[in-house]
Design a protein around this motif. Sequence first.
Motif, PDB file in Angstrom:
ATOM      1  N   LYS A 161      14.654  -5.606   1.006  1.00 45.68           N
ATOM      2  CA  LYS A 161      13.972  -6.796   1.514  1.00 45.68           C
ATOM      3  C   LYS A 161      12.477  -6.707   1.230  1.00 45.68           C
ATOM      4  O   LYS A 161      11.970  -5.683   0.761  1.00 45.68           O
ATOM      5  N   SER A 162      11.783  -7.804   1.502  1.00 42.85           N
ATOM      6  CA  SER A 162      10.369  -7.884   1.142  1.00 42.85           C
ATOM      7  C   SER A 162       9.482  -7.267   2.233  1.00 42.85           C
ATOM      8  O   SER A 162       9.372  -7.815   3.328  1.00 42.85           O
ATOM      9  N   PHE A 163       8.904  -6.120   1.953  1.00 45.51           N
ATOM     10  CA  PHE A 163       7.961  -5.513   2.906  1.00 45.51           C
ATOM     11  C   PHE A 163       6.965  -4.628   2.185  1.00 45.51           C
ATOM     12  O   PHE A 163       7.189  -4.199   1.048  1.00 45.51           O
ATOM     13  N   GLU A 164       5.848  -4.369   2.849  1.00 49.01           N
ATOM     14  CA  GLU A 164       4.815  -3.519   2.262  1.00 49.01           C
ATOM     15  C   GLU A 164       4.102  -2.739   3.367  1.00 49.01           C
ATOM     16  O   GLU A 164       3.793  -3.300   4.420  1.00 49.01           O
ATOM     17  N   ILE A 165       3.864  -1.481   3.086  1.00 50.71           N
ATOM     18  CA  ILE A 165       3.096  -0.642   4.023  1.00 50.71           C
ATOM     19  C   ILE A 165       1.685  -0.508   3.465  1.00 50.71           C
ATOM     20  O   ILE A 165       1.520  -0.153   2.295  1.00 50.71           O
ATOM     21  N   ILE A 224       7.306  -8.725   5.435  1.00 51.94           N
ATOM     22  CA  ILE A 224       6.836  -7.956   6.585  1.00 51.94           C
ATOM     23  C   ILE A 224       5.777  -6.970   6.092  1.00 51.94           C
ATOM     24  O   ILE A 224       6.015  -6.213   5.136  1.00 51.94           O
ATOM     25  N   ILE A 225       4.612  -6.996   6.728  1.00 51.92           N
ATOM     26  CA  ILE A 225       3.511  -6.127   6.312  1.00 51.92           C
ATOM     27  C   ILE A 225       3.188  -5.162   7.450  1.00 51.92           C
ATOM     28  O   ILE A 225       3.009  -5.586   8.593  1.00 51.92           O
ATOM     29  N   GLY A 226       3.155  -3.896   7.132  1.00 46.71           N
ATOM     30  CA  GLY A 226       2.886  -2.881   8.154  1.00 46.71           C
ATOM     31  C   GLY A 226       1.540  -2.224   7.914  1.00 46.71           C
ATOM     32  O   GLY A 226       1.244  -1.793   6.807  1.00 46.71           O
ATOM     33  N   ILE A 227       0.738  -2.160   8.954  1.00 48.67           N
ATOM     34  CA  ILE A 227      -0.560  -1.502   8.858  1.00 48.67           C
ATOM     35  C   ILE A 227      -0.418  -0.109   9.467  1.00 48.67           C
ATOM     36  O   ILE A 227      -0.239   0.035  10.687  1.00 48.67           O
ATOM     37  N   ASN A 228      -0.467   0.887   8.603  1.00 45.97           N
ATOM     38  CA  ASN A 228      -0.288   2.268   9.053  1.00 45.97           C
ATOM     39  C   ASN A 228      -1.569   2.747   9.741  1.00 45.97           C
ATOM     40  O   ASN A 228      -2.621   2.801   9.121  1.00 45.97           O
TER      41      ASN A 228
END
Length: 309
Positions: A226-230, A199-203
């Motif tokens: 879990k696998s995520f990146e901001i 899951i990729i979050g665009i701040n």
Amino acid sequence: MPIQTNIFAIILMLRLSFIDIQILHPISILNTTDSILLNVLRLDKINEVVSGNKWFKLQYYLQDAVKNNINTIATFGGAYSNHIAATAFACKEYNLKCVGIIRGDESQTSHTLKFAKECGMQLIFISRENFRNKDAVKEKYKTNNWYWINEGGYGIMGSQGAASIMQYIPQNTTHIIAAIGTGTTFAGLIKAALPHQKIIGINILKGNTSINNEINNLLTEEEQQKSFEIINQYHFGGYAKHPKELIEFMKQLWIENNLPTDIVYTSKMMFATLDLISKKYFPAESKIVAIHSGGLQGNFSLPPNTLPF
Ligand SMILES: *Cc1c(COP(=O)(O)O)cnc(C)c1O
């Protein structure tokens, strides 16, 4: 979540089943040899008036209020807040009273506030200074027995509601991208993610260093693994800032892919997605779903005819 008749989810599903247009919208990617697939999940299409992730975030709060016999919802927001519009509309649909604590003075008459008022929301305007101290506001109206929802629907119940967005995403998806405001939607997607999904979050906020904590607060320790990146590089100057370059990108996206976006969230998320693809962020064969979280309220703040949609 306990198994219960989830009336809001059912209503949502009914709405979705009446949509004859594809809710997954394929986007053509130029200049890539990596056979990457990109689809946009069009949550903006779930309702003509109030679209997007705000519906999903609200569902458990509203149920909780009803369960506790509270008939008035109160929440916070600015003059162009998608959350204010969505709360006002949802409360009208489900026969709840609602109060919006609005940052700024009464002279602002935005499209959003007019709409909220038409839905029956009682608007209370407070200064920017007082708006910052939410606890003092709640204290002031304590005797009214209102059900308070945080600004932007931030909270664990909000993220649990947002987790149900995942049911519209094909299981073979490898990467899911969403805009981050409060991070509630992002946290919900992490909760619902399968082991092979990132899951990729665009701040969309600039210099919001507390966001990592705010998101972690919505996750269990296990979910935090879990696998995520901001990603913080795509705010375009800050909240609702919309340089010419962004507006040009939005026009291009509309012309080439028939995809409407907003200046606050989805345009920045889409720009980031395409930019990351071109920079080879994604491995070959990735199947990406970018979440169009809806909410075109921010565009009403633009001069007329700025955008072709
Ligand atoms: C509110 C909103 C977001 C941000 O969602 P959070 O759950 O607060 O991170 C993203 N996109 C749109 C269109 C929104 O209205």
